[in-house]
Scaffold this active site. Structure first.
Site, PDB file in Angstrom:
ATOM      1  N   LYS A   1     105.771  85.473  30.374  1.00 17.17           N
ATOM      2  CA  LYS A   1     107.791  84.285  31.223  1.00 17.17           C
ATOM      3  C   LYS A   1     108.733  83.954  29.996  1.00 17.17           C
ATOM      4  CE  LYS A   1     106.673  83.753  35.659  1.00 17.17           C
ATOM      5  NZ  LYS A   1     107.264  83.055  36.692  1.00 17.17           N
TER       6      LYS A   1
ATOM      7  N   ASP B   1     103.066  75.935  37.071  1.00 19.82           N
ATOM      8  CA  ASP B   1     101.883  76.491  36.891  1.00 19.82           C
ATOM      9  C   ASP B   1     101.013  76.770  35.695  1.00 19.82           C
ATOM     10  OD1 ASP B   1     101.181  80.022  36.643  1.00 19.82           O
ATOM     11  OD2 ASP B   1     102.659  78.897  38.506  1.00 19.82           O
TER      12      ASP B   1
END
Length: 396
Positions: free
Chosen positions: A74, A121
């Protein structure tokens, strides 16, 4: 429960949808990433013995657990979006962006200390917190209910202010957006909606570095390009980045793409069936935390809607199957530590090739002994307790 699937009768991305992920875009994103200390391409591994067991020619896995020491991919999106935003504040063009240019004394004086906010998350928030810290800024991170404590602490370890809320993912995104507007913080979110599309587009472009690395690695090793892609999806930003990148590179020879989601948060599957964006509401409580998103990204959806051959909705047991196939490999294959969201593509691939009742999907996708399949393991054991339980057979 058997997996459910929807077949897409188009299967080709229109050229006008590919400006987002074109070759020049890919080069610019990778050029920036290559200036970050510690950057190096992540491994692309051939699992020859697994391929033989499944009855295909080749299974390739890109291991993103090796990215910047963060155990997930990410940071590529968060860092590039942050760089593009800061570059605009400094008057720097896309091709002028380097890690050094954003951190000079002159740049720091002009920018001051900025605060970036996001919802996550785990992996995206950790990447945003890391990028902010690397560039001398602050990060605030909101997490949905049920988030693993380990993921929260990993974000805090990057110097961010972070908390687990009582909200689902999409409501946590709305909270981050509201707090950003109230406090003058900049939202770095990997999903989009009308009026908020530039930063999500930059995040998608940041992810394209993975595709460019894969193309280079294939060429370096003399391997043929894959015939099939299995791409896991939450909001669809990562899947759209990969499919769009390969479609821009290979055109009509783009691999056949299968999009995989948890059945508790299968917004793309439902959108494909309905022919229009269709959100999923509720708790979104799958083990695949990184994919538990109920609202598709409006920027990447046009690529997936037109370019994916099939959309699959599956239960957690398919992610567990993939985790074990990679973590306890066939004799002669290397082990790959892949978390719940990273391994589900391999689990679904194995199911389509081996389970009764899925012959039609296997035939539709054209999977056979000549197929060369690419999967991307987007995370490692970011929840180590759950990872151990799955590999030891305590779950599923």
């Amino acid at each position: 429960m058997k997996l459910q699937y929807c077949v897409n009768r188009t299967g080709a991305v229109p050229p006008e949808k590919l400006a987002l992920t074109g070759l020049e875009v890919q080069k610019a994103a990778r050029a920036f990433h290559s200036t970050i200390p510690g950057y190096e391409p992540t491994p692309l591994t051939a699992l020859d013995h697994l391929a033989r067991r499944l009855g295909v020619s080749q299974v390739l896995v890109k291991d993103e657990s090796k990215r910047f020491g963060l155990n997930a991919f990410k940071a590529l999106g968060g860092s590039y979006a942050m760089a593009r935003y800061l570059g605009e504040q400094l008057g720097l063009g896309r091709d002028q962006l380097t890690f050094e240019a954003l951190g000079t004394p002159e740049a720091r004086e002009k920018l001051g200390e900025r605060t970036f906010v996001t919802a996550t998350d785990g992996n995206h928030g950790r990447g945003v917190a890391w990028a902010a810290r690397q560039l001398g800024h602050r990060a605030v991170v909101y997490m949905p209910k049920g988030s693993a404590r380990e993921r929260l602490e990993n974000i805090r370890a990057q110097g961010a202010q972070a908390e687990i809320t009582g909200l689902n993912y999409d409501d946590a995104v709305r909270l981050a957006d509201r707090m950003g507007r109230e406090h003058g913080w900049t939202l770095i979110q990997d999903t989009a909606w009308p009026g908020y599309e530039d930063i999500p587009a930059w995040i998608i472009q940041g992810y394209t570095t993975i595709a460019q690395e894969i193309a280079d690695q294939l060429e370096e090793r003399g391997w043929e390009k894959p015939t099939h892609l299995f791409l896991q999806a939450g909001v669809g930003s990562f899947a759209g980045a990969m499919l769009g990148s390969f479609a821009a590179r290979w055109g009509r020879d783009c691999p056949v793409a299968c999009i995989v989601e948890p059945d508790r948060a299968d917004c793309l599957y439902r959108s494909a069936r309905a022919g229009t964006i269709t959100p999923v509401t509720g708790d979104l409580d799958s083990m695949m935390a990184g994919l538990c998103c109920g609202e598709p990204c409006t920027v990447s959806w046009p690529i997936l809607q037109r370019g994916a051959a099939a959309f699959v909705s599956c239960g957690d047991e398919y992610a567990a199957r993939g985790m074990r196939l990679l973590g306890r490999p066939e004799p002669g294959d290397p082990a790959i530590i892949s978390g719940e969201s990273g391994a589900v593509g391999v689990g679904v691939l194995a199911a389509i090739l081996c389970e009764e009742g899925l012959e039609d999907l296997r035939w539709t996708l054209g999977l056979n002994e000549h197929s060369r399949v690419l999967c991307i393991s987007t995370e490692g054991d970011t929840d180590r307790e759950n990872y151990r339980r799955v590999l030891d057979g305590a779950r599923f």
